[in-house]
Design an enzyme around this catalytic site. Sequence first.
Site, mmCIF file in Angstrom:
data_model
loop_
_atom_site.group_PDB
_atom_site.id
_atom_site.type_symbol
_atom_site.label_atom_id
_atom_site.label_comp_id
_atom_site.label_asym_id
_atom_site.label_seq_id
_atom_site.Cartn_x
_atom_site.Cartn_y
_atom_site.Cartn_z
ATOM 1 N N ASN A 37 -6.533 4.615 37.298
ATOM 2 C CA ASN A 37 -6.598 5.924 36.640
ATOM 3 C C ASN A 37 -5.596 6.020 35.479
ATOM 4 O O ASN A 37 -4.383 5.886 35.685
ATOM 5 C CB ASN A 37 -6.280 6.991 37.700
ATOM 6 C CG ASN A 37 -6.762 8.364 37.305
ATOM 7 O OD1 ASN A 37 -7.370 8.540 36.249
ATOM 8 N ND2 ASN A 37 -6.490 9.345 38.152
ATOM 9 N N HIS A 122 -10.061 17.988 52.038
ATOM 10 C CA HIS A 122 -8.969 18.643 51.299
ATOM 11 C C HIS A 122 -9.174 20.150 51.284
ATOM 12 O O HIS A 122 -10.226 20.624 50.861
ATOM 13 C CB HIS A 122 -8.969 18.198 49.839
ATOM 14 C CG HIS A 122 -8.399 16.841 49.615
ATOM 15 N ND1 HIS A 122 -7.946 16.429 48.385
ATOM 16 C CD2 HIS A 122 -8.193 15.790 50.447
ATOM 17 C CE1 HIS A 122 -7.494 15.191 48.475
ATOM 18 N NE2 HIS A 122 -7.637 14.776 49.715
ATOM 19 N N ARG A 147 -6.475 18.227 55.084
ATOM 20 C CA ARG A 147 -5.214 18.163 54.333
ATOM 21 C C ARG A 147 -4.974 19.510 53.667
ATOM 22 O O ARG A 147 -5.878 20.029 52.998
ATOM 23 C CB ARG A 147 -5.333 17.051 53.273
ATOM 24 C CG ARG A 147 -4.065 16.814 52.496
ATOM 25 C CD ARG A 147 -4.263 15.813 51.365
ATOM 26 N NE ARG A 147 -4.488 16.476 50.098
ATOM 27 C CZ ARG A 147 -4.290 15.917 48.901
ATOM 28 N NH1 ARG A 147 -3.879 14.652 48.818
ATOM 29 N NH2 ARG A 147 -4.526 16.570 47.788
ATOM 30 N N TYR A 159 0.673 19.893 42.414
ATOM 31 C CA TYR A 159 -0.191 18.758 42.759
ATOM 32 C C TYR A 159 -1.192 19.160 43.854
ATOM 33 O O TYR A 159 -0.811 19.797 44.842
ATOM 34 C CB TYR A 159 0.636 17.555 43.270
ATOM 35 C CG TYR A 159 -0.238 16.603 44.040
ATOM 36 C CD1 TYR A 159 -1.063 15.706 43.375
ATOM 37 C CD2 TYR A 159 -0.343 16.684 45.432
ATOM 38 C CE1 TYR A 159 -1.942 14.895 44.072
ATOM 39 C CE2 TYR A 159 -1.220 15.876 46.131
ATOM 40 C CZ TYR A 159 -2.014 14.988 45.443
ATOM 41 O OH TYR A 159 -2.900 14.203 46.120
ATOM 42 N N ASP A 212 0.195 16.006 51.677
ATOM 43 C CA ASP A 212 0.663 14.978 50.738
ATOM 44 C C ASP A 212 1.841 15.542 49.948
ATOM 45 O O ASP A 212 1.670 16.460 49.129
ATOM 46 C CB ASP A 212 -0.495 14.607 49.788
ATOM 47 C CG ASP A 212 -0.179 13.388 48.934
ATOM 48 O OD1 ASP A 212 0.977 12.939 48.935
ATOM 49 O OD2 ASP A 212 -1.117 12.891 48.268
ATOM 50 N N HIS A 214 3.397 13.822 47.843
ATOM 51 C CA HIS A 214 3.205 13.151 46.550
ATOM 52 C C HIS A 214 4.548 12.736 45.926
ATOM 53 O O HIS A 214 4.787 12.924 44.718
ATOM 54 C CB HIS A 214 2.380 14.027 45.596
ATOM 55 C CG HIS A 214 1.400 13.242 44.782
ATOM 56 N ND1 HIS A 214 1.721 12.713 43.565
ATOM 57 C CD2 HIS A 214 0.119 12.872 45.015
ATOM 58 C CE1 HIS A 214 0.685 12.063 43.071
ATOM 59 N NE2 HIS A 214 -0.306 12.140 43.944
ATOM 60 N N GLU A 264 -0.816 4.300 48.797
ATOM 61 C CA GLU A 264 -1.935 4.337 47.845
ATOM 62 C C GLU A 264 -1.613 3.664 46.511
ATOM 63 O O GLU A 264 -2.525 3.270 45.799
ATOM 64 C CB GLU A 264 -2.422 5.774 47.631
ATOM 65 C CG GLU A 264 -1.419 6.661 46.950
ATOM 66 C CD GLU A 264 -1.910 8.108 46.830
ATOM 67 O OE1 GLU A 264 -2.436 8.638 47.807
ATOM 68 O OE2 GLU A 264 -1.743 8.676 45.749
ATOM 69 N N ARG A 285 -1.896 3.421 53.643
ATOM 70 C CA ARG A 285 -2.928 4.089 52.841
ATOM 71 C C ARG A 285 -3.399 3.270 51.647
ATOM 72 O O ARG A 285 -3.782 3.818 50.622
ATOM 73 C CB ARG A 285 -2.379 5.438 52.372
ATOM 74 C CG ARG A 285 -2.345 6.409 53.526
ATOM 75 C CD ARG A 285 -2.094 7.819 53.132
ATOM 76 N NE ARG A 285 -2.566 8.201 51.832
ATOM 77 C CZ ARG A 285 -3.814 8.582 51.551
ATOM 78 N NH1 ARG A 285 -4.727 8.619 52.511
ATOM 79 N NH2 ARG A 285 -4.139 8.913 50.322
ATOM 80 N N HIS A 314 -6.776 5.257 50.926
ATOM 81 C CA HIS A 314 -6.775 6.264 49.872
ATOM 82 C C HIS A 314 -8.230 6.624 49.538
ATOM 83 O O HIS A 314 -9.080 5.741 49.469
ATOM 84 C CB HIS A 314 -6.089 5.648 48.647
ATOM 85 C CG HIS A 314 -5.811 6.607 47.550
ATOM 86 N ND1 HIS A 314 -5.633 6.183 46.253
ATOM 87 C CD2 HIS A 314 -5.660 7.942 47.546
ATOM 88 C CE1 HIS A 314 -5.380 7.237 45.498
ATOM 89 N NE2 HIS A 314 -5.389 8.313 46.256
ATOM 90 N N ASP A 318 -10.687 9.231 41.915
ATOM 91 C CA ASP A 318 -10.595 8.221 40.854
ATOM 92 C C ASP A 318 -10.865 6.822 41.396
ATOM 93 O O ASP A 318 -10.765 5.836 40.650
ATOM 94 C CB ASP A 318 -9.241 8.291 40.128
ATOM 95 C CG ASP A 318 -8.062 8.346 41.081
ATOM 96 O OD1 ASP A 318 -7.841 9.408 41.690
ATOM 97 O OD2 ASP A 318 -7.377 7.323 41.216
ATOM 98 N N GLU A 341 -9.522 9.484 53.953
ATOM 99 C CA GLU A 341 -9.473 10.634 53.039
ATOM 100 C C GLU A 341 -10.839 10.799 52.370
ATOM 101 O O GLU A 341 -11.472 9.827 51.967
ATOM 102 C CB GLU A 341 -8.405 10.381 51.970
ATOM 103 C CG GLU A 341 -8.271 11.510 50.972
ATOM 104 C CD GLU A 341 -7.200 11.230 49.912
ATOM 105 O OE1 GLU A 341 -6.876 10.049 49.690
ATOM 106 O OE2 GLU A 341 -6.700 12.202 49.319
ATOM 107 N N TRP A 405 5.742 12.053 39.518
ATOM 108 C CA TRP A 405 4.520 12.850 39.610
ATOM 109 C C TRP A 405 3.811 12.505 40.905
ATOM 110 O O TRP A 405 3.740 11.384 41.314
ATOM 111 C CB TRP A 405 3.556 12.601 38.434
ATOM 112 C CG TRP A 405 2.388 13.563 38.573
ATOM 113 C CD1 TRP A 405 2.381 14.887 38.278
ATOM 114 C CD2 TRP A 405 1.084 13.255 39.115
ATOM 115 N NE1 TRP A 405 1.158 15.442 38.612
ATOM 116 C CE2 TRP A 405 0.354 14.464 39.126
ATOM 117 C CE3 TRP A 405 0.479 12.090 39.611
ATOM 118 C CZ2 TRP A 405 -0.971 14.540 39.600
ATOM 119 C CZ3 TRP A 405 -0.814 12.154 40.081
ATOM 120 C CH2 TRP A 405 -1.539 13.384 40.068
#
Length: 405
Positions: A37, A122, A147, A159, A212, A214, A264, A285, A314, A318, A341, A405
Amino acid sequence: MKIDNIEVFVSCPGRNFVTVKVTTDDGVTGLGDATVNGREQAVVAMLQEHVIPCLIGRDAHGIEDIWQYLYRGVYWRKGPINMAAIAAIDMALWDIKGKVAGLPVYQLLGGKSRKAVGLYAHANGETIEQTLANAEQHVRNGFGAVRLQSAVPGLDVTYGVLGDKKDYFELQGNRPLPPEESWSTPKYMEMIVELFAEARRRLGNQVQLLHDVHSRLTPIESARLGKLLEPYNLMFMEDASIAENQDNYKVIRQHTTTPLAIGETYNTIWDCKDLIQNQLIDYIRVAATHAGGITALRRITDFASLYNVKLAPHGAPDLSPVCFAAHMHLDVWAPNFGVQEFVGLGNEQLQQVFQHNHQVHDGMVHVSDAPGLGVELNEEAALALPYKRSYLPVSRLEDGTMWNW
Ligand code: KDG
Ligand code: MG
C-alpha cells in the site's frame, strides 16, 4: 511444465492492487498478490527488472526451490518490496500446482482442520454509541468476533474510523501527498477504556472483542492499557507497540494477561522469531503478500504452533482478493488457526476485477473447492481501472513531533 511468461497488472478498483500472472508453457495460469500500500510501483520495478527475467524457463512445480532461489540465493534479503515480489510468485505457483492437480490449495497443504474459517468484523464510529450500534449489527449478522475502533474526542481523525467516508480509512485517490493526522495518548486512553466497559454492558460476555492500537503507544503505556482492559476480556489487543525492538513486548507481557497480536508489517519468519519463541504474543498476524507467500506463512504457522501462538492473518482491504484466497486456504488448514480479519468482499469494481467463489455467511468463510486458489482475474476490467498514486497518512503528536501511524 516450465514458466513461459509472467505479467504484472496494476489496477485501481477503489484502491491500487499489484497482481502477478504466471503462465506455463502448457497454458496453465496462476495469480499472486504483490500489493504494498502506497509503494506499489516499487514492487512492479522489483518484479519486472529483477525477478521475472530470472524465472522464465524454470520448472513451475519447483515452488520451494524458486522461493529459496529468490530469498537465500539473493544477497539483498528481506524487506517489504522484495518479499512482496517473492510472495506473488509463490502464490501464483501454488495456484498453478492446485490447478494441475485438480485440487484446492488447502488440500495440497494437508487438508482441512475445520469446516470453515472464523472471521472478525470491524465496528467503528465517531462516538462510542455509533461504534457499539455497528457492533450489534455485526452480531445480528452472525459474527462471533468484532474489532472495536472509535474516534478519539479532540483529535481530527482516528485510525480505523470511517467518519463520513464511504470506504475504508486509507482511501485511495486524490492524495498528492500523505495526509497528516494528530495523536494524543492521554485523550485516547480515556476513550478506549470507556469503549470496552460500555461494550461489555451492551454486547454481553459471549462475543469476542478485539482492538487495534496501531502502534501508537510506548511499551509501558501498552502495558497499562492491557491491564486496564483485562476486565473486558479481549480476544486480542493488536499492535500495542512497535516491536522493531522485540524486547518491547517483554515489558508489555510482564504486566498484563490481555492477549497480544502483532505481525502485519512483518516480512520474514525472522521478524516473528523472538516474539514467538519467547511466548511474548498469542497471535501472529502476518500476511501472505508481505511475508513471502504461502510457503513462508506455512513455515511461520508451524513454528508458531510449537509455542501456542495462533495464526490470525492480516485482512485489510489493501490486500487483494488473491491474498484473501491464500489466507482462506492457510486458515482452513492450520491446526493452530485463531481468527481471520474481514472487512467485507469489497465494492462492485473489485468484485468485477477479481472473481471467486469463497462464500461468506454467519461470520465464517466456506472455502471454495475450485482447483488452486479459486480466484480469476478479469484482465479487461483490471486494465480499464489504471493505477492512481496515493499514500497512507502520517501521524504527529500534538506538539508536531513525528509519531507512528
Ligand atoms: O496498509 C495499512 C493497512 O493495511 C493497515 O493500517 C490496516 O492495521 C490494519 C489492520 O489491522 O487491518
Ligand atoms: Mg492492524
